[in-house]
Enzyme design. Structure first.
Site, PDB file in Angstrom:
ATOM      1  N   THR A  33       0.652 -38.211  17.725  1.00 28.22           N
ATOM      2  CA  THR A  33       0.409 -37.069  16.833  1.00 28.22           C
ATOM      3  C   THR A  33      -0.487 -36.043  17.531  1.00 28.22           C
ATOM      4  O   THR A  33      -1.391 -36.435  18.275  1.00 28.22           O
ATOM      5  CB  THR A  33      -0.292 -37.583  15.553  1.00 28.22           C
ATOM      6  OG1 THR A  33       0.590 -38.505  14.926  1.00 28.22           O
ATOM      7  CG2 THR A  33      -0.607 -36.452  14.586  1.00 28.22           C
ATOM      8  N   GLY A  34      -0.246 -34.763  17.257  1.00 25.62           N
ATOM      9  CA  GLY A  34      -1.141 -33.730  17.795  1.00 25.62           C
ATOM     10  C   GLY A  34      -0.386 -32.701  18.616  1.00 25.62           C
ATOM     11  O   GLY A  34       0.832 -32.791  18.805  1.00 25.62           O
ATOM     12  N   THR A  36      -0.595 -32.044  21.852  1.00 25.58           N
ATOM     13  CA  THR A  36      -0.139 -32.451  23.189  1.00 25.58           C
ATOM     14  C   THR A  36       1.154 -33.258  23.092  1.00 25.58           C
ATOM     15  O   THR A  36       2.122 -33.006  23.815  1.00 25.58           O
ATOM     16  CB  THR A  36      -1.238 -33.267  23.900  1.00 25.58           C
ATOM     17  OG1 THR A  36      -2.498 -32.651  23.676  1.00 25.58           O
ATOM     18  CG2 THR A  36      -0.975 -33.353  25.397  1.00 25.58           C
ATOM     19  N   GLY A  91      -2.039 -38.496  22.156  1.00 24.32           N
ATOM     20  CA  GLY A  91      -3.193 -37.714  22.586  1.00 24.32           C
ATOM     21  C   GLY A  91      -4.492 -38.445  22.263  1.00 24.32           C
ATOM     22  O   GLY A  91      -4.487 -39.573  21.763  1.00 24.32           O
ATOM     23  N   ASP A  93      -9.016 -37.503  21.429  1.00 14.37           N
ATOM     24  CA  ASP A  93     -10.084 -36.501  21.290  1.00 14.37           C
ATOM     25  C   ASP A  93     -11.170 -36.702  22.337  1.00 14.37           C
ATOM     26  O   ASP A  93     -11.828 -35.752  22.743  1.00 14.37           O
ATOM     27  CB  ASP A  93     -10.645 -36.566  19.871  1.00 14.37           C
ATOM     28  CG  ASP A  93      -9.539 -36.308  18.861  1.00 14.37           C
ATOM     29  OD1 ASP A  93      -8.985 -35.198  18.888  1.00 14.37           O
ATOM     30  OD2 ASP A  93      -9.185 -37.219  18.102  1.00 14.37           O
ATOM     31  N   GLY A 105      -8.501 -36.894  15.359  1.00 16.95           N
ATOM     32  CA  GLY A 105      -8.716 -35.470  15.095  1.00 16.95           C
ATOM     33  C   GLY A 105      -7.685 -34.920  14.120  1.00 16.95           C
ATOM     34  O   GLY A 105      -7.941 -33.955  13.410  1.00 16.95           O
ATOM     35  N   GLU A 112      -1.582 -44.480  14.237  1.00 12.02           N
ATOM     36  CA  GLU A 112      -1.572 -44.378  15.704  1.00 12.02           C
ATOM     37  C   GLU A 112      -2.036 -45.687  16.328  1.00 12.02           C
ATOM     38  O   GLU A 112      -1.457 -46.159  17.317  1.00 12.02           O
ATOM     39  CB  GLU A 112      -2.487 -43.232  16.162  1.00 12.02           C
ATOM     40  CG  GLU A 112      -1.936 -41.855  15.842  1.00 12.02           C
ATOM     41  CD  GLU A 112      -2.890 -40.729  16.197  1.00 12.02           C
ATOM     42  OE1 GLU A 112      -2.409 -39.660  16.594  1.00 12.02           O
ATOM     43  OE2 GLU A 112      -4.116 -40.897  16.058  1.00 12.02           O
TER      44      GLU A 112
END
Ligand code: 5RP
Length: 240
Positions: A33-34, A36, A91, A93, A105, A112
């Site tokens: 997730t995110g 990137t 990804g 943080d 984040g 995850e």
């Protein structure tokens, strides 16, 4: 400034695409997730469309990654239907020198952790700003808590020496609600010397679903860096 000129976006794109290149036909892939991993999912979709990649299935770690996978044409599966994950790409943080992480984040750290730590190979994709000597230097530890337990969990965290703050929504009134219908407390620990112990301690507080410390889970970190004005990828493998 365009996307192409923003160095952070360039680094994220470079590592996101580089991670997608490591996926082979037939693999079951954890989809992180995110911003990137959004590039990774996009690149997986492109490789499928071009015929380069066949018969892969993705396991999403959030509503966001599920939506992106559908958008880019990456077939999906669930943990009920499979008995292995070959590779997970996600990804972070913060990444420390032992390749331990702070994640969450995007408030997705619970799913995850399930997917990433189940994978035979877990690859972390970050830009260079995420690399730290010690966890907690730049980012607080996100903790997913069931709503009725917010008050006692907050007190328990304060007793441990943490400074908790309920995460509030942006362009949404009230707290952030996770994909599981829970809330997130971000906690600053001034001395995060022992992430291995802290991960267990936090998860032992009744009402805590999961925290964002990922210890002994990462196999490889791909770090996006800018060298001579160009984005490059540095590989850091887990020491065996
Ligand atoms: C979501 C996460 C993300 O992987 C983490 O926040 C990094 O995001 P980005 O790639 O956008 O910097 O843990 O819960």
């Amino acid at each position: 400034m365009t996307t192409e000129q923003d160095p952070v976006k360039l680094m994220k794109q470079q590592v996101g695409f580089a991670a997608a290149d490591r996926v082979k036909s037939g693999m079951i892939v954890g989809l992180g997730t995110g911003s990137t991993t959004a590039y990774t999912i996009q690149a997986l979709g492109d490789r499928i469309k071009s015929g380069q990649l066949k018969d892969i299935k993705g396991v999403p770690t959030s509503f966001q990654s599920e939506v992106l996978a559908k958008q880019y044409g990456v077939p999906l599966t669930t943990l009920d239907e499979i008995d292995r994950i070959d590779i997970a790409i996600d990804g972070a943080d913060e990444v420390d020198t032992h390749l331990n992480l702070i994640k969450g984040g995007g408030a997705a750290h619970t799913r995850e952790k399930v997917v990433d730590c189940l994978a035979a190979q877990f690859i972390v994709v970050v830009d260079s700003s995420k690399m730290v000597d010690k966890l907690g230097s730049t980012f607080r530890v996100p903790i997913e808590v069931i709503p009725m337990a917010i008050a006692p969990v907050t007190r328990a965290i304060e007793k441990l020496g943490g400074k908790p703050e309920l995460r509030m929504g942006i362009r949404k009134a009230g707290p952030v609600i996770t994909d599981q219908g829970n809330m997130v407390i971000d906690v600053q620990f001034d001395n995060l010397d022992n992430p291995v112990e802290l991960e267990k301690t936090l998860n032992n507080i009744p009402g805590v679903l999961e925290n964002g410390l990922f210890v002994n889970c990462t196999d490889l970190v791909l770090v996006g860096e800018i060298k001579d004005g160009k984005p490059v990828v540095r590989e850091i493998f887990k020491q065996s």
